[in-house]
Design a protein around this motif. Sequence first.
Motif, PDB file in Angstrom:
ATOM      1  N   THR A 190       0.828  -1.203   0.000  1.00  0.00           N
ATOM      2  CA  THR A 190       0.000   0.000   0.000  1.00  0.00           C
ATOM      3  C   THR A 190       0.861   1.251   0.000  1.00  0.00           C
ATOM      4  O   THR A 190       0.541   2.233  -0.667  1.00  0.00           O
ATOM      5  CB  THR A 190      -0.932  -0.002   1.227  1.00  0.00           C
ATOM      6  OG1 THR A 190      -1.685  -1.201   1.228  1.00  0.00           O
ATOM      7  CG2 THR A 190      -1.851   1.183   1.224  1.00  0.00           C
ATOM      8  N   LEU A 191       1.961   1.210   0.718  1.00  0.00           N
ATOM      9  CA  LEU A 191       2.879   2.344   0.742  1.00  0.00           C
ATOM     10  C   LEU A 191       3.453   2.605  -0.647  1.00  0.00           C
ATOM     11  O   LEU A 191       3.549   3.757  -1.084  1.00  0.00           O
ATOM     12  CB  LEU A 191       4.019   2.044   1.722  1.00  0.00           C
ATOM     13  CG  LEU A 191       4.295   3.087   2.768  1.00  0.00           C
ATOM     14  CD1 LEU A 191       4.741   2.419   4.040  1.00  0.00           C
ATOM     15  CD2 LEU A 191       5.359   4.002   2.284  1.00  0.00           C
ATOM     16  N   ILE A 192       3.825   1.547  -1.361  1.00  0.00           N
ATOM     17  CA  ILE A 192       4.373   1.701  -2.706  1.00  0.00           C
ATOM     18  C   ILE A 192       3.309   2.246  -3.660  1.00  0.00           C
ATOM     19  O   ILE A 192       3.572   3.159  -4.459  1.00  0.00           O
ATOM     20  CB  ILE A 192       4.951   0.362  -3.203  1.00  0.00           C
ATOM     21  CG1 ILE A 192       6.184   0.008  -2.376  1.00  0.00           C
ATOM     22  CG2 ILE A 192       5.295   0.421  -4.674  1.00  0.00           C
ATOM     23  CD1 ILE A 192       6.730  -1.372  -2.617  1.00  0.00           C
ATOM     24  N   VAL A 193       2.093   1.732  -3.559  1.00  0.00           N
ATOM     25  CA  VAL A 193       1.004   2.220  -4.407  1.00  0.00           C
ATOM     26  C   VAL A 193       0.699   3.682  -4.093  1.00  0.00           C
ATOM     27  O   VAL A 193       0.449   4.488  -4.999  1.00  0.00           O
ATOM     28  CB  VAL A 193      -0.253   1.339  -4.233  1.00  0.00           C
ATOM     29  CG1 VAL A 193      -1.473   1.961  -4.869  1.00  0.00           C
ATOM     30  CG2 VAL A 193      -0.001  -0.040  -4.794  1.00  0.00           C
ATOM     31  N   GLU A 194       0.753   4.043  -2.833  1.00  0.00           N
ATOM     32  CA  GLU A 194       0.495   5.435  -2.435  1.00  0.00           C
ATOM     33  C   GLU A 194       1.523   6.382  -3.035  1.00  0.00           C
ATOM     34  O   GLU A 194       1.181   7.485  -3.467  1.00  0.00           O
ATOM     35  CB  GLU A 194       0.494   5.519  -0.902  1.00  0.00           C
ATOM     36  CG  GLU A 194       0.087   6.847  -0.344  1.00  0.00           C
ATOM     37  CD  GLU A 194       1.288   7.714   0.005  1.00  0.00           C
ATOM     38  OE1 GLU A 194       1.152   8.942  -0.088  1.00  0.00           O
ATOM     39  OE2 GLU A 194       2.334   7.178   0.348  1.00  0.00           O
ATOM     40  N   VAL A 195       2.772   5.968  -3.101  1.00  0.00           N
ATOM     41  CA  VAL A 195       3.807   6.809  -3.706  1.00  0.00           C
ATOM     42  C   VAL A 195       3.555   6.956  -5.206  1.00  0.00           C
ATOM     43  O   VAL A 195       3.672   8.047  -5.762  1.00  0.00           O
ATOM     44  CB  VAL A 195       5.222   6.236  -3.442  1.00  0.00           C
ATOM     45  CG1 VAL A 195       6.268   6.947  -4.264  1.00  0.00           C
ATOM     46  CG2 VAL A 195       5.558   6.335  -1.966  1.00  0.00           C
TER      47      VAL A 195
END
Length: 105
Positions: free
Chosen positions: A57-62
């Motif tokens: 989710t952190l990678i997608v958020e970036v």
Amino acid sequence: LVFQATILRDMEKFVGWWRIGFIYFASGIGGTMFSAILIPYQPEVGASGALYGILATLIVEVIVNWKIYKYPCLELSNSCSSLLFSSLLDFSPGSITLRTLEDLS
């Protein structure tokens, strides 16, 4: 535990507790089901699947908020490197149990 106290808390403030809770539980259940498929009768995942879901989710958020970040490539490399580091720790030879090795042979 440190991951949950730092990154998860910040993401909860940014996205909201309902979304983070849903992602945490859904990825935890998905990780347990995936483990049960790969190693039947021995699902041993714990919270790892949920934490990997939060990292994804952190990678997608970036990626979704690419224009908002001042240095988006740095943020993406930080997220990917933490995912890689966690994967290397989880799949290191010391984390494989003897029982799993016996089942594979």
